[in-house]
Write an enzyme that holds these catalytic residues in place. Structure first.
Site, mmCIF file in Angstrom:
data_model
loop_
_atom_site.group_PDB
_atom_site.id
_atom_site.type_symbol
_atom_site.label_atom_id
_atom_site.label_comp_id
_atom_site.label_asym_id
_atom_site.label_seq_id
_atom_site.Cartn_x
_atom_site.Cartn_y
_atom_site.Cartn_z
ATOM 1 N N ARG A 70 -10.377 4.798 0.948
ATOM 2 C CA ARG A 70 -10.417 6.000 0.124
ATOM 3 C C ARG A 70 -11.712 6.755 0.371
ATOM 4 O O ARG A 70 -12.746 6.168 0.660
ATOM 5 C CB ARG A 70 -10.325 5.638 -1.361
ATOM 6 C CG ARG A 70 -8.904 5.556 -1.874
ATOM 7 C CD ARG A 70 -8.871 5.330 -3.354
ATOM 8 N NE ARG A 70 -9.441 4.053 -3.725
ATOM 9 C CZ ARG A 70 -10.644 3.880 -4.246
ATOM 10 N NH1 ARG A 70 -11.417 4.921 -4.490
ATOM 11 N NH2 ARG A 70 -11.073 2.683 -4.530
ATOM 12 N N TYR A 198 -4.293 7.272 5.413
ATOM 13 C CA TYR A 198 -4.546 5.944 4.863
ATOM 14 C C TYR A 198 -4.143 5.820 3.393
ATOM 15 O O TYR A 198 -4.438 6.734 2.586
ATOM 16 C CB TYR A 198 -6.040 5.585 5.015
ATOM 17 C CG TYR A 198 -6.388 4.383 4.187
ATOM 18 C CD1 TYR A 198 -6.127 3.100 4.682
ATOM 19 C CD2 TYR A 198 -6.886 4.505 2.898
ATOM 20 C CE1 TYR A 198 -6.369 1.999 3.896
ATOM 21 C CE2 TYR A 198 -7.131 3.393 2.120
ATOM 22 C CZ TYR A 198 -6.876 2.148 2.625
ATOM 23 O OH TYR A 198 -7.102 1.056 1.840
ATOM 24 N N LYS A 207 -2.819 6.395 -6.543
ATOM 25 C CA LYS A 207 -4.019 6.789 -7.293
ATOM 26 C C LYS A 207 -3.945 8.260 -7.719
ATOM 27 O O LYS A 207 -4.385 8.618 -8.813
ATOM 28 C CB LYS A 207 -5.273 6.567 -6.459
ATOM 29 C CG LYS A 207 -5.380 5.185 -5.823
ATOM 30 C CD LYS A 207 -5.515 4.086 -6.838
ATOM 31 C CE LYS A 207 -5.885 2.783 -6.127
ATOM 32 N NZ LYS A 207 -5.980 1.666 -7.054
ATOM 33 N N HIS A 227 -6.209 1.702 -14.551
ATOM 34 C CA HIS A 227 -6.331 0.941 -13.310
ATOM 35 C C HIS A 227 -6.288 -0.548 -13.645
ATOM 36 O O HIS A 227 -7.314 -1.230 -13.593
ATOM 37 C CB HIS A 227 -7.667 1.325 -12.643
ATOM 38 C CG HIS A 227 -7.817 0.850 -11.243
ATOM 39 N ND1 HIS A 227 -9.051 0.626 -10.670
ATOM 40 C CD2 HIS A 227 -6.911 0.561 -10.286
ATOM 41 C CE1 HIS A 227 -8.889 0.230 -9.422
ATOM 42 N NE2 HIS A 227 -7.600 0.178 -9.170
ATOM 43 N N SER A 249 -11.392 -1.649 -7.426
ATOM 44 C CA SER A 249 -10.644 -1.981 -6.214
ATOM 45 C C SER A 249 -11.289 -3.161 -5.494
ATOM 46 O O SER A 249 -12.505 -3.250 -5.407
ATOM 47 C CB SER A 249 -10.633 -0.781 -5.265
ATOM 48 O OG SER A 249 -10.056 0.329 -5.880
ATOM 49 N N CYS A 251 -11.485 -6.308 -6.250
ATOM 50 C CA CYS A 251 -12.177 -7.301 -7.082
ATOM 51 C C CYS A 251 -11.215 -8.377 -7.586
ATOM 52 O O CYS A 251 -11.505 -9.063 -8.563
ATOM 53 C CB CYS A 251 -12.863 -6.637 -8.265
ATOM 54 S SG CYS A 251 -14.313 -5.682 -7.806
ATOM 55 N N ASP A 276 -1.988 -3.291 -10.063
ATOM 56 C CA ASP A 276 -2.975 -2.232 -9.854
ATOM 57 C C ASP A 276 -3.010 -1.175 -10.957
ATOM 58 O O ASP A 276 -4.078 -0.698 -11.307
ATOM 59 C CB ASP A 276 -2.703 -1.534 -8.509
ATOM 60 C CG ASP A 276 -3.881 -0.704 -8.011
ATOM 61 O OD1 ASP A 276 -5.036 -1.132 -8.185
ATOM 62 O OD2 ASP A 276 -3.643 0.380 -7.447
ATOM 63 N N ARG A 365 -4.812 -4.003 4.684
ATOM 64 C CA ARG A 365 -3.918 -4.077 3.530
ATOM 65 C C ARG A 365 -2.536 -4.584 3.903
ATOM 66 O O ARG A 365 -2.093 -4.423 5.043
ATOM 67 C CB ARG A 365 -3.761 -2.671 2.924
ATOM 68 C CG ARG A 365 -5.053 -2.078 2.390
ATOM 69 C CD ARG A 365 -5.307 -2.507 0.978
ATOM 70 N NE ARG A 365 -6.622 -2.126 0.481
ATOM 71 C CZ ARG A 365 -6.897 -2.078 -0.825
ATOM 72 N NH1 ARG A 365 -5.987 -2.389 -1.730
ATOM 73 N NH2 ARG A 365 -8.113 -1.766 -1.233
HETATM 74 O O1 SAT Z 1 -6.792 3.581 -3.158
HETATM 75 S S1 SAT Z 1 -6.017 2.578 -2.431
HETATM 76 O O2 SAT Z 1 -4.726 2.445 -3.059
HETATM 77 O O3 SAT Z 1 -5.876 2.970 -1.046
HETATM 78 C C1 SAT Z 1 -6.808 1.082 -2.465
HETATM 79 C C2 SAT Z 1 -7.638 0.851 -3.652
HETATM 80 O O4 SAT Z 1 -8.746 1.364 -3.708
HETATM 81 O O5 SAT Z 1 -7.205 0.138 -4.567
HETATM 82 MN MN MN Z 2 -6.671 -0.169 -7.176
#
Ligand code: SAT
Ligand code: MN
Length: 586
Positions: A70, A198, A207, A227, A249, A251, A276, A365
């Protein structure tokens, strides 16, 4: 295919005349369509097959080396009034942003196909779900959206019935980082993303829609777009508690959502609802209910192995899209921490050479459908979602934050959420390991001024009768030599067990200035190879350090000016007073 909805048809026409694609494809979301896209990408070389015996229906995609995470510095919230976006966001006026983006999108799909993806975030039949349409020129986005959202025909039908939808326009452009922007227009319910292929920059349902835009919808409509993972924990007696946990993210949200109980707690069951994002709605009975708007996981690959997360390890052995992992001689995907096999090609497709750094990109990923998960909960499809017993905030902290503590009230819990800070990870472009404030793990994702967001959180006190308890955890505490003090992974269930027992009023705790901490003996550490002293360290606080943190938190909250809710400052003041009282006593 086209649509009965005039607003959708005219938007698609308008985008097509602006971007000039060779073809337009309306996605049906069928399995056959997915297979066709895969075949097309294999032929183009943007996807490669992995070992068909050991990794059936798994594919590898390599993104551009400058497009691997990101890009927060290129992500904007475009509101008329700059203050509404807040200092937590980059801001641009809608007019300037449109002018900039319109230039970039001009003719950008010449020679390409434009895909129209109707999707629904959340179960198709749920009153809590919200729909969107993404237009993209990337087949990679299409196949990922197929796994990550309820996409295609059913979503389109719902959109036609409702008559409105979030508009997401995406083009990979030429991948020039100087021509890369992700713009959000909350007042228009629209998103424009250019120049990245990406993950979160390009899969606009995730997001961009389910957090940044949805946070506006949630504020207006009286709910929360967060989140957070959602997980169900079933005790040996058969009682199930659902908890929602917000961590930044990379973690460990996915690991926690699919946790495997340690041997000593083998009679517990763990059910994954989401890894997520959680949308939390107060229901008619005064409970907070959660749905996961997504239908798949876009998870970090490195570190996944049979020991750390066997469920995830098994889950990604079939029907998985890998992005930016390495491959072995047997054409299996490989990543750091896999503990099996040797890489021969790195994530860029070069012959593997240690001198070039990790074989798999640290932010490589997997994309899988949630139903691949052995611990998948059918309730992830339940329109009414699940009732939440506890909300858990956390971050990656070497020092200061204890293993777990409970907030003293909802208002104090909002302060605890706002106080969350974490070391940065490879999920975003920038330096890794620097501590930054990440309130509610929403720093990159809250689409409006944090001060207003905290006020919105506080308002739930008056919206619902049975609010969940709020906790804070830190699995990442280290000793002076840099060793982790807590084993993490499956053993985290021991902490979650204490959390549930607190919700059920059957576990002890010590009252401290920060909140309620377990006494060392309140945690079940039977069978765990950990010293009493370590458990004591994990369940204690350093008053001086906490005092410093609280003071800097106060400064941070005040930096939001008049908009910062007085109640939040009052809570900060109360904790500080309490710390001073304890210091004076000691
Ligand atoms: O933002 S992404 O979905 O690409 C990955 C993340 O930061 O959780
Ligand atoms: Mn995330």
């Amino acid at each position: 295919m086209t649509s009965k909805l005039a607003a959708l048809r005219s938007w698609v026409d308008q985008v097509a005349s602006q971007t000039q694609p060779d073809n337009i494809h309306w996605c049906s979301g069928s399995e056959e369509e997915y297979q066709e896209f895969v075949q097309q990408m294999l032929a183009e070389g943007t996807l490669t097959t992995l070992n068909e015996k050991t990794y059936p229906d798994c594919y590898l995609h390599r993104s551009d080396p400058n497009d691997v995470a990101r890009v927060e510095h290129l992500t904007f919230v475009c509101t008329e009034n700059e203050e509404d976006a807040g200092q937590n966001n980059n801001w641009m006026s809608p007019a300037d942003a449109h002018a900039k983006m319109d230039k970039l999108f001009e003719g950008c799909m010449r020679g390409r196909t434009m895909y129209v993806i109707p999707y629904c975030m959340g179960p198709i039949g749920s009153r809590y779900s919200r729909c969107g349409v993404e237009i993209t020129d990337s087949p990679y986005v299409v196949i990922n959206m197929k796994k990550m959202t309820r996409m295609g025909k059913n979503a389109l039908e719902r959109i036609e019935k409702e008559g409105y939808f979030v508009r997401g326009l995406h083009s990979t452009g030429d991948l020039d980082p100087d021509r890369r922007f992700i713009m959000h227009f909350p007042d228009e319910l629209s998103i424009m993303s250019f120049g990245s292929g990406y993950g979160g920059n390009a899969l606009l349902g995730k997001k961009c829609h389910a957090l940044r835009i949805a946070s506006h919808q949630a504020r207006r409509e009286g709910w929360l777009a967060e989140h957070m993972l959602i997980v169900g924990l079933e005790s040996p007696e058969g009682a199930v508690h659902y908890i929602a946990c917000a961590f930044p993210s990379a973690c460990g949200k996915t690991n926690l959502a699919m946790l495997i109980p340690p041997d000593e707690l083998h009679d517990w069951k763990v059910w994954t609802l989401g890894d997520d994002i959680a949308w939390l709605h107060p229901d008619e009975t005064g409970k907070l209910r959660a749905i996961n708007p997504e239908s798949g996981y876009f998870g970090v690959v490195p570190g996944t192995n049979q020991k750390t997360n066997k469920n995830a390890y098994d889950m990604i052995m079939h029907d998985t899209i890998f992005t930016n992992v390495a491959v072995t001689e047997d054409n299996e995907p490989w990543w750091e921490g896999k503990q099996l096999g040797t890489p021969v090609k790195d994530w860029r497709g070069r012959d593997y050479d240690e001198a070039n750094g990790p074989a798999a990109h640290p932010n490589s990923r997997f994309t899988v459908s949630a139903t691949n998960n052995p611990s998948y909960s059918n309730l992830a499809d339940e329109p009414e979602g699940v009732p939440i017993s506890a909300i858990v905030f956390g971050g990656r902290r070497k020092h200061v934050a204890p293993l777990v503590y409970e907030a003293k009230s909802w208002e104090h819990g909002v302060l605890v959420g706002a106080s969350t800070a974490s070391e940065t990870t490879a999920a975003m472009v920038g330096e890794v390991g620097v501590i930054r404030r990440d309130p509610m793990a929403m720093k990159p994702f809250c689409g409006y001024n944090f001060a207003d967001y905290w006020a919105h959180w506080l308002s739930f006190k008056d919206r619902t009768a049975h609010l969940p308890k709020i906790f804070h955890v830190n699995w990442f505490r280290q000793d002076d030599e840099g060793h982790f003090l807590w084993p993490g992974f499956g053993e985290n269930l021991r902490v979650l067990q204490w959390i549930i027992d607190r919700c059920e009023h059957r576990a002890g705790a010590q009252e401290t200035a920060l909140g309620y901490l377990p006494h060392p003996y309140d945690l079940d550490t039977i069978g765990l190879d950990i010293s009493t002293q370590t458990v004591e360290t994990l369940t204690s606080i350093d008053l001086k350090q906490c005092r410093n943190e609280m003071i800097s938190l106060g400064e941070y909250l005040e930096s939001y000016g008049d908009r910062t809710p007085g109640e939040l400052l009052r809570q900060q003041h109360l904790v500080l007073q309490e710390i001073d009282r304890e210091i004076a006593k000691a």
